[in-house]
Enzyme design. Structure first.
Site, PDB file in Angstrom:
ATOM      1  N   CYS A 204       4.722   4.367   2.547  1.00 28.46           N
ATOM      2  CA  CYS A 204       4.889   4.649   3.714  1.00 28.46           C
ATOM      3  C   CYS A 204       5.473   6.215   3.795  1.00 28.46           C
ATOM      4  O   CYS A 204       6.213   6.688   3.415  1.00 28.46           O
ATOM      5  CB  CYS A 204       6.154   3.686   4.091  1.00 28.46           C
ATOM      6  SG  CYS A 204       6.888   4.102   5.721  1.00 28.46           S
TER       7      CYS A 204
ATOM      8  N   GLU B  47      -0.115  -4.060   2.019  1.00 28.59           N
ATOM      9  CA  GLU B  47       1.140  -4.634   1.911  1.00 28.59           C
ATOM     10  C   GLU B  47       1.984  -3.466   1.818  1.00 28.59           C
ATOM     11  O   GLU B  47       1.616  -2.234   1.402  1.00 28.59           O
ATOM     12  CB  GLU B  47       1.358  -5.246   0.439  1.00 28.59           C
ATOM     13  CG  GLU B  47       2.533  -5.630  -0.178  1.00 28.59           C
ATOM     14  CD  GLU B  47       3.232  -4.435  -0.987  1.00 28.59           C
ATOM     15  OE1 GLU B  47       4.337  -4.873  -1.467  1.00 28.59           O
ATOM     16  OE2 GLU B  47       2.687  -3.337  -1.457  1.00 28.59           O
TER      17      GLU B  47
ATOM     18  N   ARG C 242      12.522 -10.147  -2.968  1.00 23.94           N
ATOM     19  CA  ARG C 242      11.591  -9.089  -2.745  1.00 23.94           C
ATOM     20  C   ARG C 242      10.935  -9.234  -1.287  1.00 23.94           C
ATOM     21  O   ARG C 242       9.810 -10.027  -1.185  1.00 23.94           O
ATOM     22  CB  ARG C 242      10.614  -8.850  -3.602  1.00 23.94           C
ATOM     23  CG  ARG C 242       9.799  -7.556  -3.687  1.00 23.94           C
ATOM     24  CD  ARG C 242       8.971  -7.350  -4.928  1.00 23.94           C
ATOM     25  NE  ARG C 242       8.246  -6.083  -5.112  1.00 23.94           N
ATOM     26  CZ  ARG C 242       8.486  -5.023  -5.711  1.00 23.94           C
ATOM     27  NH1 ARG C 242       9.672  -5.245  -6.390  1.00 23.94           N
ATOM     28  NH2 ARG C 242       7.850  -3.995  -5.747  1.00 23.94           N
TER      29      ARG C 242
ATOM     30  N   ARG D 285       8.544  -8.002   1.638  1.00 25.18           N
ATOM     31  CA  ARG D 285       7.293  -7.229   1.816  1.00 25.18           C
ATOM     32  C   ARG D 285       6.732  -7.554   3.228  1.00 25.18           C
ATOM     33  O   ARG D 285       6.400  -8.940   3.169  1.00 25.18           O
ATOM     34  CB  ARG D 285       6.542  -6.816   0.644  1.00 25.18           C
ATOM     35  CG  ARG D 285       7.059  -6.340  -0.708  1.00 25.18           C
ATOM     36  CD  ARG D 285       7.375  -4.851  -0.167  1.00 25.18           C
ATOM     37  NE  ARG D 285       7.816  -4.019  -1.349  1.00 25.18           N
ATOM     38  CZ  ARG D 285       9.203  -4.045  -1.891  1.00 25.18           C
ATOM     39  NH1 ARG D 285      10.258  -4.538  -1.085  1.00 25.18           N
ATOM     40  NH2 ARG D 285       9.678  -3.390  -2.956  1.00 25.18           N
TER      41      ARG D 285
END
Length: 311
Positions: free
Chosen positions: A76, A114, A158, A160
């Site tokens: 990102c 992802e 986690r 995502r």
């Protein structure tokens, strides 16, 4: 199903897609991948023989073999001119731009992308809106959802965001909203302790659940490296592990009277990989696991996409 993998790391997408295809009694062929980290490449090539197209920014999409699906977990970055509504030109200078230009040139039927959950709120949501607008402008119908690895068979919290796209005019795969499967890792495991940590935070303050939680801190600091977790609880998100800190950010657990950090094999398991999947120094193995996608989650998402492609 033929697919091209970008920002491939140690092959989490590849392993998840393999498993999903096997579940459906079909085959999936990787026509190539793109990765530049030499340590990740060493691990990848230990398990796969696909051609590496190297630096994503230098790929000429017209030299790629034919493929039906593009997958990748892209970094990102801030978009320098985001918001000017210039199509994928808004993303120039970022690695997402290279995904966009390959999608634009090759128009595969599907993609699976992802990224971290924070992508949604990055730059007050402008980054995510630019991504969605860009993909729409390239002719794709896009669906997305934040998925947590703990809901797919591994004891790691986690989160995502997964984006799935199909070319306009083609059947939309039924991927999201994802069902919340019954999972033993959604709650704490069996333990002989009277109170154990569920989702641990420094100090134990978590929405009124303090009385049902236990946490020990090695010091008064609030950083990941200073926390001690109960082995019966969920692991926090596995990070890159500290390529520059010698693994200091790897979660630590108490075993009897001893304190130790998770081993590389345990981190592989938390990400859904077989034991000894990664190679290299412990520091590099921690980093590889932290950068990887959770195989179990990919298996679910890819399985829903592949099911749509099954005759």
């Amino acid at each position: 199903m033929r697919y091209f993998s970008m920002f491939s790391g140690i092959g989490g997408f590849e392993l998840g897609i393999e498993q999903a295809a096997a579940d459906l009694g079909m085959t999936a062929e990787c026509v190539g991948y793109s990765e530049i980290d030499k340590h990740a490449i060493a691990t990848y090539e230990e398990h796969f023989t696909h051609d590496n197209y190297g630096d994503a920014t230098l790929i000429n999409p017209h030299t790629l073999p034919e493929f039906d699906l593009l997958v990748g977990g892209f970094p990102c970055q801030a978009f320098s001119i985001g918001g000017k509504r210039l199509g994928f030109e808004d993303t120039r200078g970022t690695l997402f731009f290279d995904i966009a230009r390959i999608l634009d040139a090759r128009q595969p039927r599907f993609f699976i992308l992802e990224n971290v959950k924070g992508l949604i709120s990055h730059d007050k949501g402008k980054t995510f809106r630019t991504i969605l607008r860009t993909l729409d402008g390239l002719g794709y119908d896009v669906q997305w959802q934040v998925l947590n690895s703990k809901d797919y068979g591994v004891p790691q919290s986690r989160e995502r965001v997964y984006l799935v796209g199909n070319l306009g005019g083609t059947p939309r795969p039924k991927v999201f909203p994802s069902p919340r499967p019954s999972n033993p890792y959604s709650t704490v495991g069996l333990t002989t302790e009277p109170a154990v940590a569920r989702t641990l935070t420094a100090g134990g303050h978590s929405g009124g659940n303090h009385s049902g939680m236990t946490i020990l801190e090695l010091t008064g600091q609030r950083s990941q490296s200073q926390r001690l977790y109960d082995p019966a609880g969920l692991s926090p998100t596995i990070s890159t592990g500290g390529a520059s800190t010698g693994g200091a950010e790897v979660p630590k657990i108490s075993v009897g009277s001893q304190i130790r950090r998770l081993t590389p094999i345990e981190c592989e398991r938390l990400q859904g990989f077989p034991d000894e999947w990664t190679i290299g120094s412990d520091t590099q193995r921690y980093k590889q696991c932290g950068n990887a996608v959770t195989v179990n989650v990919v298996r679910y998402v890819a399985g829903r996409v592949l099911a749509e492609a099954t005759p």
